[in-house]
Design a protein around this motif. Structure first.
Motif, PDB file in Angstrom:
ATOM      1  N   ARG A  35       0.834  -1.217   0.000  1.00 41.14           N
ATOM      2  CA  ARG A  35       0.000   0.000   0.000  1.00 41.14           C
ATOM      3  C   ARG A  35       0.857   1.250   0.000  1.00 41.14           C
ATOM      4  N   ARG A  36       1.961   1.233   0.744  1.00 42.39           N
ATOM      5  CA  ARG A  36       2.868   2.389   0.788  1.00 42.39           C
ATOM      6  C   ARG A  36       3.472   2.631  -0.589  1.00 42.39           C
ATOM      7  N   GLU A  37       3.933   1.562  -1.242  1.00 46.00           N
ATOM      8  CA  GLU A  37       4.535   1.710  -2.573  1.00 46.00           C
ATOM      9  C   GLU A  37       3.524   2.249  -3.576  1.00 46.00           C
ATOM     10  N   THR A  38       2.288   1.771  -3.503  1.00 46.57           N
ATOM     11  CA  THR A  38       1.242   2.273  -4.399  1.00 46.57           C
ATOM     12  C   THR A  38       0.946   3.735  -4.100  1.00 46.57           C
ATOM     13  N   GLY A  39       0.824   4.088  -2.835  1.00 45.33           N
ATOM     14  CA  GLY A  39       0.555   5.471  -2.455  1.00 45.33           C
ATOM     15  C   GLY A  39       1.664   6.413  -2.862  1.00 45.33           C
ATOM     16  N   GLY A  46       6.317  10.771  -0.300  1.00 42.30           N
ATOM     17  CA  GLY A  46       6.707  11.431   0.930  1.00 42.30           C
ATOM     18  C   GLY A  46       5.706  11.271   2.050  1.00 42.30           C
ATOM     19  N   ILE A  47       5.998  11.924   3.165  1.00 46.52           N
ATOM     20  CA  ILE A  47       5.137  11.871   4.338  1.00 46.52           C
ATOM     21  C   ILE A  47       3.946  12.788   4.115  1.00 46.52           C
ATOM     22  N   GLN A  87      10.568   4.308   6.810  1.00 47.58           N
ATOM     23  CA  GLN A  87      10.758   4.199   5.374  1.00 47.58           C
ATOM     24  C   GLN A  87      10.169   2.875   4.879  1.00 47.58           C
ATOM     25  N   THR A  88       9.753   2.833   3.632  1.00 54.93           N
ATOM     26  CA  THR A  88       9.155   1.622   3.057  1.00 54.93           C
ATOM     27  C   THR A  88      10.073   0.424   3.209  1.00 54.93           C
TER      28      THR A  88
END
Length: 73
Positions: free
Chosen positions: A32-36, A42-43, A69-70
Motif C-alpha cells: 500500500r505504501r509503494e502504491t501510495g 513522501g510523508i 521508510q518503506t
C-alpha cells in the motif's frame, strides 16, 4: 489458521472471519505504501488536527508513531 489468499498483485487479502497475521499485514502495508508513493510521494501526515492534544499525550509530544521508510516495513 489457514494461509491467506493472495490477490492478483500478490498481496494477502484480509480474512473476513479470522485475524490477519502480522507478517501478512506488514507485506500488505508495504504494498500500500509503494502504491501510495506513486500518487503522493513522501510523508503526508497533517501538521495539526482537532485531536492534537490527545495524540500528543499518547505519542510523547508527537502526533503519531515515528515514520518508517518503506524499506523498513
Amino acid at each position: 489458521m489457514n494461509k491467506p489468499k493472495l490477490s492478483k498483485s500478490g498481496v494477502p487479502t484480509i480474512p473476513m472471519n479470522e485475524p490477519m497475521r502480522w507478517d501478512d499485514w506488514l507485506q500488505g502495508r508495504r504494498a500500500r505504501r509503494e502504491t501510495g508513493n506513486r500518487v503522493a510521494p513522501g510523508i503526508i501526515r497533517r501538521p495539526d488536527s482537532s485531536s492534537d492534544r490527545r495524540l500528543r499525550k499518547l505519542f510523547h509530544g508527537e502526533r503519531g508513531l515515528p515514520f518508517k521508510q518503506t524499506q523498513e516495513l
